[in-house]
Design a protein around this motif. Structure first.
Motif, PDB file in Angstrom:
ATOM      1  N   LEU A   6       0.865  -1.188   0.000  1.00  0.00           N
ATOM      2  CA  LEU A   6       0.000   0.000   0.000  1.00  0.00           C
ATOM      3  C   LEU A   6       0.898   1.232   0.000  1.00  0.00           C
ATOM      4  CD1 LEU A   6      -2.686   1.513   0.277  1.00  0.00           C
ATOM      5  CD2 LEU A   6      -2.580   1.090   2.747  1.00  0.00           C
ATOM      6  N   CYS A   7       0.781   2.032  -1.064  1.00  0.00           N
ATOM      7  CA  CYS A   7       1.665   3.194  -1.252  1.00  0.00           C
ATOM      8  C   CYS A   7       0.888   4.482  -1.050  1.00  0.00           C
ATOM      9  CB  CYS A   7       2.218   3.203  -2.683  1.00  0.00           C
ATOM     10  SG  CYS A   7       3.027   1.678  -3.154  1.00  0.00           S
ATOM     11  N   PHE A   8       1.499   5.419  -0.370  1.00  0.00           N
ATOM     12  CA  PHE A   8       0.954   6.778  -0.243  1.00  0.00           C
ATOM     13  C   PHE A   8       1.928   7.700  -0.949  1.00  0.00           C
ATOM     14  CE2 PHE A   8      -2.229   6.276   3.216  1.00  0.00           C
ATOM     15  CZ  PHE A   8      -1.913   4.997   3.637  1.00  0.00           C
ATOM     16  N   SER A   9       1.469   8.406  -1.976  1.00  0.00           N
ATOM     17  CA  SER A   9       2.368   9.355  -2.636  1.00  0.00           C
ATOM     18  C   SER A   9       1.558  10.283  -3.528  1.00  0.00           C
ATOM     19  CB  SER A   9       3.441   8.620  -3.441  1.00  0.00           C
ATOM     20  OG  SER A   9       4.438   9.544  -3.861  1.00  0.00           O
ATOM     21  N   GLY A  10       2.282  11.155  -4.224  1.00  0.00           N
ATOM     22  CA  GLY A  10       1.636  12.097  -5.107  1.00  0.00           C
ATOM     23  C   GLY A  10       1.648  11.607  -6.548  1.00  0.00           C
ATOM     24  N   LEU A  11       0.778  12.231  -7.340  1.00  0.00           N
ATOM     25  CA  LEU A  11       0.766  11.941  -8.774  1.00  0.00           C
ATOM     26  C   LEU A  11       1.723  12.894  -9.477  1.00  0.00           C
ATOM     27  CD1 LEU A  11      -0.799  10.361 -11.100  1.00  0.00           C
ATOM     28  CD2 LEU A  11      -1.872  12.558 -11.494  1.00  0.00           C
ATOM     29  N   ASP A  12       2.677  12.318 -10.198  1.00  0.00           N
ATOM     30  CA  ASP A  12       3.606  13.105 -11.010  1.00  0.00           C
ATOM     31  C   ASP A  12       3.206  12.886 -12.458  1.00  0.00           C
ATOM     32  OD1 ASP A  12       5.673  13.981 -12.598  1.00  0.00           O
ATOM     33  OD2 ASP A  12       7.156  12.575 -11.795  1.00  0.00           O
ATOM     34  N   PRO A  13       2.635  13.907 -13.119  1.00  0.00           N
ATOM     35  CA  PRO A  13       2.112  13.679 -14.478  1.00  0.00           C
ATOM     36  C   PRO A  13       3.182  13.306 -15.497  1.00  0.00           C
ATOM     37  CG  PRO A  13       1.499  15.872 -13.658  1.00  0.00           C
ATOM     38  CD  PRO A  13       2.411  15.274 -12.643  1.00  0.00           C
ATOM     39  N   ARG A  60      -7.501   9.535   4.451  1.00  0.00           N
ATOM     40  CA  ARG A  60      -7.892   8.519   5.439  1.00  0.00           C
ATOM     41  C   ARG A  60      -8.925   7.557   4.856  1.00  0.00           C
ATOM     42  NH1 ARG A  60      -7.955   8.295  11.009  1.00  0.00           N
ATOM     43  NH2 ARG A  60      -7.545  10.506  11.328  1.00  0.00           N
ATOM     44  N   GLN A  61      -9.938   8.100   4.169  1.00  0.00           N
ATOM     45  CA  GLN A  61     -10.971   7.224   3.601  1.00  0.00           C
ATOM     46  C   GLN A  61     -10.390   6.286   2.551  1.00  0.00           C
ATOM     47  OE1 GLN A  61     -14.644   9.073   2.191  1.00  0.00           O
ATOM     48  NE2 GLN A  61     -14.263  10.752   3.603  1.00  0.00           N
ATOM     49  N   GLN A  62      -9.532   6.801   1.689  1.00  0.00           N
ATOM     50  CA  GLN A  62      -8.916   5.948   0.666  1.00  0.00           C
ATOM     51  C   GLN A  62      -8.187   4.787   1.343  1.00  0.00           C
ATOM     52  OE1 GLN A  62      -6.692   7.930  -2.704  1.00  0.00           O
ATOM     53  NE2 GLN A  62      -6.966   9.722  -1.403  1.00  0.00           N
ATOM     54  N   ALA A  63      -7.388   5.123   2.361  1.00  0.00           N
ATOM     55  CA  ALA A  63      -6.546   4.102   2.998  1.00  0.00           C
ATOM     56  C   ALA A  63      -7.389   3.092   3.762  1.00  0.00           C
ATOM     57  CB  ALA A  63      -5.552   4.785   3.933  1.00  0.00           C
ATOM     58  N   GLU A  64      -8.369   3.585   4.515  1.00  0.00           N
ATOM     59  CA  GLU A  64      -9.169   2.652   5.319  1.00  0.00           C
ATOM     60  C   GLU A  64      -9.923   1.679   4.418  1.00  0.00           C
ATOM     61  OE1 GLU A  64      -9.843   5.251   9.393  1.00  0.00           O
ATOM     62  OE2 GLU A  64     -11.436   5.260   7.910  1.00  0.00           O
ATOM     63  N   THR A  65     -10.374   2.167   3.279  1.00  0.00           N
ATOM     64  CA  THR A  65     -11.119   1.309   2.355  1.00  0.00           C
ATOM     65  C   THR A  65     -10.229   0.170   1.852  1.00  0.00           C
ATOM     66  OG1 THR A  65     -12.375   3.239   1.696  1.00  0.00           O
ATOM     67  CG2 THR A  65     -12.484   1.360   0.223  1.00  0.00           C
ATOM     68  N   VAL A  66      -9.008   0.510   1.497  1.00  0.00           N
ATOM     69  CA  VAL A  66      -8.103  -0.515   0.969  1.00  0.00           C
ATOM     70  C   VAL A  66      -7.651  -1.458   2.084  1.00  0.00           C
ATOM     71  CG1 VAL A  66      -5.856  -0.897  -0.098  1.00  0.00           C
ATOM     72  CG2 VAL A  66      -7.347   0.904  -0.961  1.00  0.00           C
ATOM     73  N   LEU A  67      -7.348  -0.879   3.260  1.00  0.00           N
ATOM     74  CA  LEU A  67      -6.862  -1.724   4.365  1.00  0.00           C
ATOM     75  C   LEU A  67      -7.935  -2.716   4.822  1.00  0.00           C
ATOM     76  CD1 LEU A  67      -4.874   1.008   6.299  1.00  0.00           C
ATOM     77  CD2 LEU A  67      -3.938  -1.226   5.623  1.00  0.00           C
ATOM     78  N   ALA A  68      -9.210  -2.343   4.665  1.00  0.00           N
ATOM     79  CA  ALA A  68     -10.284  -3.262   5.054  1.00  0.00           C
ATOM     80  C   ALA A  68     -10.488  -4.354   4.011  1.00  0.00           C
ATOM     81  CB  ALA A  68     -11.578  -2.476   5.248  1.00  0.00           C
ATOM     82  N   ARG A  94      -0.819   3.479  13.722  1.00  0.00           N
ATOM     83  CA  ARG A  94      -1.105   3.067  15.096  1.00  0.00           C
ATOM     84  C   ARG A  94      -2.131   1.927  15.113  1.00  0.00           C
ATOM     85  NH1 ARG A  94      -1.943   8.306  16.584  1.00  0.00           N
ATOM     86  NH2 ARG A  94       0.185   8.955  16.952  1.00  0.00           N
ATOM     87  N   GLN A  95      -3.075   1.986  14.155  1.00  0.00           N
ATOM     88  CA  GLN A  95      -4.113   0.936  14.106  1.00  0.00           C
ATOM     89  C   GLN A  95      -3.626  -0.354  13.437  1.00  0.00           C
ATOM     90  OE1 GLN A  95      -7.366   2.907  12.087  1.00  0.00           O
ATOM     91  NE2 GLN A  95      -7.225   4.589  13.545  1.00  0.00           N
ATOM     92  N   HIS A  96      -2.467  -0.278  12.754  1.00  0.00           N
ATOM     93  CA  HIS A  96      -1.952  -1.461  12.036  1.00  0.00           C
ATOM     94  C   HIS A  96      -0.484  -1.668  12.387  1.00  0.00           C
ATOM     95  CE1 HIS A  96      -5.571  -1.906   9.559  1.00  0.00           C
ATOM     96  NE2 HIS A  96      -5.613  -0.594   9.603  1.00  0.00           N
ATOM     97  N   PRO A  97      -0.207  -1.930  13.675  1.00  0.00           N
ATOM     98  CA  PRO A  97       1.191  -1.945  14.131  1.00  0.00           C
ATOM     99  C   PRO A  97       2.012  -3.106  13.558  1.00  0.00           C
ATOM    100  CG  PRO A  97      -0.287  -2.631  15.904  1.00  0.00           C
ATOM    101  CD  PRO A  97      -1.163  -2.183  14.772  1.00  0.00           C
TER     102      PRO A  97
END
Ligand code: PLP
Length: 255
Positions: A6-13, A60-68, A94-97
């Motif tokens: 699961l990656c968190f980052s920006g879009l580089d066009p 947060r919503q994007q991540a929680e949806t995927v993590l679930a 913290r919720q996914h230690p």
């Protein structure tokens, strides 16, 4: 299924850095990338012209949806953009230690263009204790610790809760590039690679993503780092240069 990162980052066009670097790297190395977009950047292969971060609640919503939904094996953090997004991610971690985390503390692009808004540096420092590995380059290490000497910077990063540090030497002068892996306050491994001619856009993202997928496939940290360094070397040796004298775009997928 393939190991999920699961990656968190920006879009580089321009497709050189950010989420696309993550997706290509992780797919090329046999993983599946799930991606949460933290920012839309305005940039070409050469420089950053601006960016806007995504609302922290939407991250947060994007991540929680995927993590679930998906069996996330490793989390990879790239451009976070703002202190508010870093705070949301601290909550999620913290919720996914039990999920290992690779944190590339992105403050600027290779070209020097700013990718950080208010409070990001402080927010990144607060994420260190959650990260299995942080991968600062020397510019980021100095900026995050407000110190010039890199040995001191490493000590400060450990004192701020970092567990393992890959200090990347690409911005230091010299004919070769020295990366140092530290764990538990000590240097574990040093690797030296010849410096390729030219500048590259997205090399740091590629390296951190390759380490993350290495960990996701079960490698230990030193092997994941060594494998990722070899992958990056290959992607840079085969890089495309869209403009004469401009930056190269790594070629992460070769036929
Ligand atoms: N993340 C994003 C979204 C970017 O656009 C960039 C650089 O342009 C980076 C991270 C950092 O790039 P590099 O891998 O060149 O350090």
């Amino acid at each position: 299924m393939r190991p999920v990162v699961l990656c968190f980052s920006g879009l580089d066009p321009s497709g050189g850095a950010g989420l696309q670097a993550d997706i290509e790297t992780i797919a090329a190395l046999g993983g599946h990338a799930a991606v949460v977009c933290t920012a839309l950047t305005v940039q070409d292969s050469q420089q950053v012209y601006g960016f806007e971060t995504v609302a922290a609640g939407l991250v947060r919503q994007q991540a929680e949806t995927v993590l679930a939904d998906l069996p996330v094996a490793v989390i990879k953090l790239g451009m976070l953009g703002s202190g508010a997004i870093a705070a949301v991610i601290a909550d999620l971690l913290r919720q996914h230690p039990h999920i290992p985390v690779v944190l590339d503390p992105v403050l600027a692009a290779n070209s020097g263009g700013n990718l950080a808004s208010d409070g990001l540096a402080q927010g990144l420092l607060r994420l260190f204790p959650f990260a299995t590995l942080i991968t600062p380059n020397s510019v980021e290490a100095r900026r995050l610790t407000q110190t010039d000497n890199l040995d001191d910077a490493v000590s400060i990063l450990f004192s701020r809760g970092a567990r393992n540090i890959l200090l990347k030497g690409g911005h230091e002068p010299g004919a070769s590039i020295l990366n140092r892996l530290y764990g538990g306050g000590e240097m574990l491994h040093e690797s030296r690679a010849p410096r390729l001619a030219g500048d590259f856009h997205g090399s740091g993202c590629t390296l951190a993503a390759a380490i993350a997928v290495g960990l996701a496939t079960g490698l230990d940290l030193p092997d994941a780092v060594a494998g990722a360094e070899a992958f990056v070397a290959h992607a840079l040796q085969n890089a495309d240069r869209p403009r004469a004298d401009g930056q190269f775009l790594p070629r992460r997928i070769t036929p």
